[in-house]
Design a protein around this motif. Structure first.
Motif, short mmCIF file in Angstrom:
data_model
loop_
_atom_site.label_atom_id
_atom_site.label_comp_id
_atom_site.label_asym_id
_atom_site.label_seq_id
_atom_site.Cartn_x
_atom_site.Cartn_y
_atom_site.Cartn_z
N TYR A 1 111.03 93.53 40.48
CA TYR A 1 111.63 94.77 40.00
C TYR A 1 112.34 95.50 41.13
N VAL A 2 111.73 95.47 42.32
CA VAL A 2 112.38 96.07 43.49
C VAL A 2 113.66 95.31 43.82
N LEU A 3 113.61 93.99 43.71
CA LEU A 3 114.80 93.18 43.97
C LEU A 3 115.90 93.51 42.96
N THR A 4 115.53 93.65 41.69
CA THR A 4 116.52 94.01 40.66
C THR A 4 117.18 95.33 41.00
N LEU A 5 116.37 96.35 41.34
CA LEU A 5 116.92 97.66 41.68
C LEU A 5 117.81 97.57 42.92
N GLY A 6 117.36 96.84 43.93
CA GLY A 6 118.15 96.71 45.15
C GLY A 6 119.49 96.04 44.91
N LEU A 7 119.49 94.98 44.11
CA LEU A 7 120.74 94.27 43.83
C LEU A 7 121.71 95.14 43.04
N LEU A 8 121.18 95.92 42.10
CA LEU A 8 122.04 96.82 41.34
C LEU A 8 122.67 97.88 42.24
N ILE A 9 121.90 98.38 43.20
CA ILE A 9 122.44 99.37 44.14
C ILE A 9 123.51 98.74 45.04
N LEU A 10 123.23 97.53 45.53
CA LEU A 10 124.16 96.86 46.44
C LEU A 10 125.47 96.48 45.76
N THR A 11 125.41 96.23 44.46
CA THR A 11 126.61 95.80 43.75
C THR A 11 127.25 96.93 42.93
N SER A 12 126.85 98.16 43.21
CA SER A 12 127.31 99.26 42.37
C SER A 12 128.57 99.95 42.87
N SER A 13 129.13 99.53 44.00
CA SER A 13 130.36 100.17 44.48
C SER A 13 131.50 99.86 43.51
N PRO A 14 132.43 100.81 43.32
CA PRO A 14 133.49 100.64 42.32
C PRO A 14 134.35 99.40 42.52
N ASP A 15 134.55 98.98 43.76
CA ASP A 15 135.43 97.84 44.01
C ASP A 15 134.71 96.50 43.92
N ARG A 16 133.39 96.51 43.83
CA ARG A 16 132.65 95.25 43.79
C ARG A 16 131.85 95.05 42.52
N ALA A 17 131.46 96.16 41.87
CA ALA A 17 130.49 96.06 40.79
C ALA A 17 130.94 95.12 39.67
N MET A 18 132.20 95.19 39.26
CA MET A 18 132.69 94.42 38.13
C MET A 18 133.60 93.27 38.55
N GLN A 19 133.54 92.89 39.81
CA GLN A 19 134.35 91.77 40.28
C GLN A 19 133.93 90.49 39.55
N GLY A 20 134.89 89.87 38.87
CA GLY A 20 134.61 88.66 38.11
C GLY A 20 134.16 88.91 36.69
N ALA A 21 134.04 90.17 36.29
CA ALA A 21 133.56 90.48 34.94
C ALA A 21 134.65 90.23 33.91
N PRO A 22 134.30 89.75 32.72
CA PRO A 22 135.26 89.66 31.62
C PRO A 22 135.81 91.05 31.31
N LEU A 23 137.12 91.16 31.14
CA LEU A 23 137.77 92.47 31.03
C LEU A 23 137.42 93.17 29.72
N ALA A 24 137.06 92.42 28.69
CA ALA A 24 136.73 93.03 27.40
C ALA A 24 135.25 93.41 27.30
N LEU A 25 134.48 93.16 28.36
CA LEU A 25 133.04 93.44 28.32
C LEU A 25 132.79 94.94 28.23
N SER A 26 131.79 95.32 27.44
CA SER A 26 131.49 96.74 27.25
C SER A 26 131.19 97.44 28.56
N LEU A 27 130.60 96.72 29.52
CA LEU A 27 130.25 97.33 30.80
C LEU A 27 131.46 97.80 31.59
N THR A 28 132.63 97.20 31.33
CA THR A 28 133.82 97.52 32.12
C THR A 28 134.63 98.63 31.47
N LYS A 29 134.21 99.10 30.32
CA LYS A 29 135.00 100.10 29.60
C LYS A 29 134.47 101.50 29.87
#
Length: 308
Positions: free
Chosen positions: A280-308
């Motif tokens: 659970y700590v690893l999950t939280l840490g990874l989410l924090i590390l990947t949460s910057s605007p320029d990296r968080a959605m890198q490679g994400a499908p553009l129609a995904l709800s998370l990117t809207k």
């Protein structure tokens, strides 16, 4: 054969064995979520699908005496959950995330209700392959007992990566996941593609649940999943929606889950229960590390709800 004291070497060995055992549900759930999200839909209901798959697989394995029939039943149950989720989400104004939460609660509640008669009975286990035959050390042999579903998960990750890169099916899923309008312009029906992708993703999550109840820990109980379905969503984001990366990330999560038992095996007992929080700590840490605007959605499908 009597146990052999192998000292501190027991820690990495126990982590390796634990990573193989613990990571298998993560592999299947994350691959299922990867497929679903590549089509442009997020499914937060996989936690409920995982639990219901665990119950269905255990019940069918007990009733038929075959763990493989149990796995098949879990896959069918997961597919039905996925198809139901996908069918609801096709209606205008329906939110993927809200439906996913509702499906998670529904799946867990239904599993707890239907699974009560199967808490005590013992179902047959899935077989494992002993890759430690070359060693006389019991710890090595135990660590290298690899379940057939782990091997299947690794092969599936390679097949999915090839599918997305080199097949028409993969291209269709990617087009729908990147642009609903572009998919319609070339004659595709995004609702159908996402429905099938969500159903297939649910089937894989159901198989992950069957592994939990039929191999490790190898019994059915109401708290069997420990949030692995939800953690798999974070795992897919960390893996950048790449099936092969999902496999390696699942091993990382599995290793984190095996850290506590590994340290206990060499006599480290102080704060032992805190190490159970490592995934659970690893999950939280990874989410924090990947949460910057320029990296968080890198490679994400553009129609995904998370990117809207």
């Amino acid at each position: 054969m009597d146990p052999v004291d192998i000292g501190l070497w027991g820690v990495p060995l126990a982590i390796l064995g634990g990573a193989i055992r613990v990571s298998t549900p993560f592999i299947f759930v994350s691959l299922g979520e990867c497929l679903t999200e590549r089509s442009g839909r997020i499914n937060l209901g996989l936690e409920g699908t995982l639990v219901f798959g665990a119950m269905s697989g255990y019940a069918m394995a007990y009733e038929t005496g075959s763990p493989f029939i149990g796995v098949l039943a879990a896959a069918v149950a997961g597919m039905l959950f996925g198809l139901f989720h996908g069918w609801i989400c096709k209606f205008e104004g329906v939110n993927d995330i809200a439906v996913g939460i509702a499906m998670m609660l529904f799946g867990m509640g239904l599993a707890f209700f239907l699974g009560k008669p199967y808490i005590q009975p013992v179902a047959p286990d899935l077989p494992a392959i002993g890759f430690g035959w070359w060693s006389d050390i019991p710890q090595v042999r135990a660590a290298l007992q690899v379940n057939v579903l782990f091997i299947a998960g690794g092969i599936l990750a390679l097949v999915m990566a090839w599918m997305f890169r080199s097949t028409r099916v993969g291209l269709v899923v990617r087009v729908v996941g990147d642009s609903t309008d572009a998919a319609r312009a070339i004659g595709l029906n995004p609702d159908v593609v996402r429905l099938l992708a969500t159903g297939a993703g649910g089937a894989l999550a159901g198989v992950g649940g069957a592994y939990l109840s039929l191999y490790y820990p190898g019994s059915w109980s109401e708290g069997i999943s420990s949030g692995q379905g939800l953690m798999a969503v974070a795992l897919v984001i960390f893996a950048r929606w790449n099936p092969i990366n999902c496999f390696w990330a699942a091993l990382l999560f599995g290793g984190a889950g095996a850290l506590g038992p590994a340290l206990q095996s060499v006599g480290v007992s102080e704060g032992y229960y805190l190490f159970f929080a490592a995934p659970y700590v690893l999950t939280l840490g990874l989410l924090i590390l990947t949460s910057s605007p320029d990296r968080a959605m890198q490679g994400a499908p553009l129609a995904l709800s998370l990117t809207k």
